[in-house]
Write a protein that holds these residues in place. Structure first.
Motif, PDB file in Angstrom:
ATOM      1  N   PRO A  51       0.814  -1.234   0.000  1.00 17.02           N
ATOM      2  CA  PRO A  51       0.000   0.000   0.000  1.00 17.02           C
ATOM      3  C   PRO A  51       0.845   1.280   0.000  1.00 17.02           C
ATOM      4  O   PRO A  51       0.330   2.348  -0.294  1.00 17.02           O
ATOM      5  N   GLY A  52       2.132   1.168   0.306  1.00 23.64           N
ATOM      6  CA  GLY A  52       2.965   2.372   0.330  1.00 23.64           C
ATOM      7  C   GLY A  52       3.854   2.497  -0.902  1.00 23.64           C
ATOM      8  O   GLY A  52       4.708   3.377  -0.984  1.00 23.64           O
ATOM      9  N   TYR A  53       3.639   1.612  -1.868  1.00 31.71           N
ATOM     10  CA  TYR A  53       4.534   1.574  -3.043  1.00 31.71           C
ATOM     11  C   TYR A  53       4.149   2.601  -4.097  1.00 31.71           C
ATOM     12  O   TYR A  53       2.976   2.800  -4.409  1.00 31.71           O
ATOM     13  N   VAL A  54       5.148   3.261  -4.627  1.00 27.65           N
ATOM     14  CA  VAL A  54       4.964   4.119  -5.810  1.00 27.65           C
ATOM     15  C   VAL A  54       6.053   3.710  -6.802  1.00 27.65           C
ATOM     16  O   VAL A  54       7.224   3.592  -6.425  1.00 27.65           O
ATOM     17  N   ALA A  55       5.665   3.479  -8.053  1.00 24.21           N
ATOM     18  CA  ALA A  55       6.663   3.093  -9.057  1.00 24.21           C
ATOM     19  C   ALA A  55       7.566   4.280  -9.354  1.00 24.21           C
ATOM     20  O   ALA A  55       7.126   5.425  -9.337  1.00 24.21           O
ATOM     21  N   LYS A  56       8.832   3.992  -9.615  1.00 28.11           N
ATOM     22  CA  LYS A  56       9.746   5.065 -10.024  1.00 28.11           C
ATOM     23  C   LYS A  56       9.781   5.098 -11.555  1.00 28.11           C
ATOM     24  O   LYS A  56       9.313   4.159 -12.202  1.00 28.11           O
ATOM     25  N   GLU A  57      10.336   6.169 -12.080  1.00 24.99           N
ATOM     26  CA  GLU A  57      10.532   6.230 -13.523  1.00 24.99           C
ATOM     27  C   GLU A  57      11.587   5.204 -13.915  1.00 24.99           C
ATOM     28  O   GLU A  57      12.555   5.022 -13.184  1.00 24.99           O
ATOM     29  N   ARG A  58      11.397   4.536 -15.039  1.00 27.70           N
ATOM     30  CA  ARG A  58      12.365   3.516 -15.432  1.00 27.70           C
ATOM     31  C   ARG A  58      12.585   3.549 -16.937  1.00 27.70           C
ATOM     32  O   ARG A  58      11.724   3.996 -17.687  1.00 27.70           O
ATOM     33  N   TRP A  59      13.708   3.032 -17.361  1.00 27.88           N
ATOM     34  CA  TRP A  59      13.983   2.949 -18.789  1.00 27.88           C
ATOM     35  C   TRP A  59      13.275   1.729 -19.382  1.00 27.88           C
ATOM     36  O   TRP A  59      13.026   0.743 -18.685  1.00 27.88           O
ATOM     37  N   SER A  60      13.006   1.778 -20.698  1.00 30.37           N
ATOM     38  CA  SER A  60      12.576   0.558 -21.382  1.00 30.37           C
ATOM     39  C   SER A  60      13.815  -0.327 -21.528  1.00 30.37           C
ATOM     40  O   SER A  60      14.956   0.147 -21.353  1.00 30.37           O
ATOM     41  N   ILE A  61      13.596  -1.588 -21.868  1.00 31.37           N
ATOM     42  CA  ILE A  61      14.749  -2.490 -22.042  1.00 31.37           C
ATOM     43  C   ILE A  61      15.664  -1.965 -23.152  1.00 31.37           C
ATOM     44  O   ILE A  61      16.890  -1.944 -23.010  1.00 31.37           O
ATOM     45  N   SER A  62      15.068  -1.504 -24.257  1.00 37.29           N
ATOM     46  CA  SER A  62      15.899  -1.004 -25.361  1.00 37.29           C
ATOM     47  C   SER A  62      16.726   0.195 -24.927  1.00 37.29           C
ATOM     48  O   SER A  62      17.902   0.310 -25.281  1.00 37.29           O
ATOM     49  N   GLU A  63      16.104   1.087 -24.161  1.00 36.93           N
ATOM     50  CA  GLU A  63      16.855   2.261 -23.684  1.00 36.93           C
ATOM     51  C   GLU A  63      17.995   1.847 -22.754  1.00 36.93           C
ATOM     52  O   GLU A  63      19.116   2.360 -22.853  1.00 36.93           O
ATOM     53  N   GLY A  64      17.692   0.907 -21.850  1.00 33.54           N
ATOM     54  CA  GLY A  64      18.720   0.444 -20.912  1.00 33.54           C
ATOM     55  C   GLY A  64      19.882  -0.210 -21.649  1.00 33.54           C
ATOM     56  O   GLY A  64      21.055   0.069 -21.368  1.00 33.54           O
ATOM     57  N   LEU A  65      19.536  -1.073 -22.608  1.00 28.82           N
ATOM     58  CA  LEU A  65      20.594  -1.752 -23.369  1.00 28.82           C
ATOM     59  C   LEU A  65      21.430  -0.744 -24.142  1.00 28.82           C
ATOM     60  O   LEU A  65      22.662  -0.837 -24.200  1.00 28.82           O
ATOM     61  N   GLU A  66      20.759   0.260 -24.705  1.00 26.17           N
ATOM     62  CA  GLU A  66      21.501   1.255 -25.492  1.00 26.17           C
ATOM     63  C   GLU A  66      22.480   2.034 -24.598  1.00 26.17           C
ATOM     64  O   GLU A  66      23.626   2.279 -24.990  1.00 26.17           O
TER      65      GLU A  66
END
Ligand code: AMP
Ligand code: ZN
Ligand code: FE
Ligand code: FE
Length: 280
Positions: free
Chosen positions: A166-181
């Motif tokens: 109940p206290g979780y908020v997602a953080k901003e994250r890269w897509s897999i393609s962005e991360g790999l790049e």
């Protein structure tokens, strides 16, 4: 893995205070010496600012430090961690990661607001805020333990701040393609981190099609059966393997160097880098 005492031991997944680990890079290298490791990779979440200090501390102790990073990505609404090893951080990578770290601060405030509504009173100034720190849920969990709201870190995740909590908020994250790049532009070798622990084994083929180069096969939470399955898969598809402890602190989670891998595995990773980006 190796039984002989003389065989160099390697741990390619560790964290420091530059993300949500408890140790400074210098303390981490001191522990690496106690654990008789020949080489470690520092793989802080979304941050490479601790690498220079780790390398310097490694030099003093004759322990090889591999420049690494663990990027927080998202795919199918699932959190995916990509490890980049042997990276040479560049300007774009630093700027991108700084953006992610800034977002982690605003996301933390939203999580504190949610906890406040549940009568858990924690303010930003109780958290370790700094320019270079990648602020994460383990920091919050530690404050919750310290203030007596939960008995331990696991309980904090289980009841409040886990992915479904109940206290979780997602953080901003890269897509897999962005991360790999980001990893490949930094001449790094890319791996899917702890696929078993995050329920991502079935995604490996998809990520490989996007350019991912290897899999973190050796990991404390992987069963021997899964490890065997992953070893076979990597051999069949010519994927690199890596492994490590994901060490954050002595107080919770795995110990440094458990599991360790052999130096031969690291050699293969280095060889792939040399083939891809030959040093002229
Ligand atoms: P964050 O990047 O802020 O979303 O936090 C994620 C980090 O929290 C992971 O990289 C782990 O280090 C840690 N973590 C996630 N789940 C748990 C858990 N159940 N118990 C302890 N630590 C966890
Ligand atoms: Zn972490
Ligand atoms: Fe991870
Ligand atoms: Fe990690």
């Amino acid at each position: 893995m190796g039984d002989s005492l003389a065989e160099p031991k390697v741990d390619l997944h560790t964290h420091s205070i530059f993300s949500d680990g408890k140790l400074t890079p210098e303390q981490l290298l001191e522990e690496a010496q106690w654990a008789a490791l020949s080489a470690i990779a520092l793989t802080d979440h979304d941050n490479t600012d601790g690498l220079a200090r780790a390398i310097a501390a490694g030099n003093e102790r004759s322990i090889e430090v591999i420049s690494g990073v663990e990027l927080s990505c998202v795919h199918d609404n699932k959190e995916v961690h990509l490890l980049g090893l042997l990276i040479e951080p560049n300007e774009k990578m630093s700027v991108e990661m700084k953006k992610m770290r800034d977002n982690r601060e605003s996301r933390m405030q939203l999580m504190l607001d949610k906890l406040e509504a549940m009568n858990i009173h924690i303010t930003m100034d109780e958290l370790p805020l700094s320019e270079t720190n990648s602020l994460g849920r383990p920091h919050l969990a530690r404050v919750m333990v310290k203030k007596g709201y939960v008995k331990n870190i696991s309980e904090a995740f289980e009841h409040y701040i886990g992915d479904e909590g109940p206290g979780y908020v997602a953080k901003e994250r890269w897509s897999i393609s962005e991360g790999l790049e980001l990893i490949h532009k930094a001449k790094g070798i890319s791996f899917l981190a702890h696929p078993g622990a995050s329920g991502l084994v079935d995604y490996i083929d998809e990520f490989v099609r996007l350019g991912m180069m290897g899999v973190e096969v050796y990991y404390a939470k992987h069963s021997p059966e899964l490890e065997k399955r992953l070893v076979e898969k990597c051999a069949e598809q010519n994927l690199l393997v890596c492994g490590g402890s994901d060490y954050h602190s002595a107080e919770a989670g795995p110990s440094l160097g458990i599991p360790f891998i052999s130096y031969d595995i690291l050699k293969k990773i280095k060889k792939r880098k040399d083939e891809l980006w030959p040093v002229s």
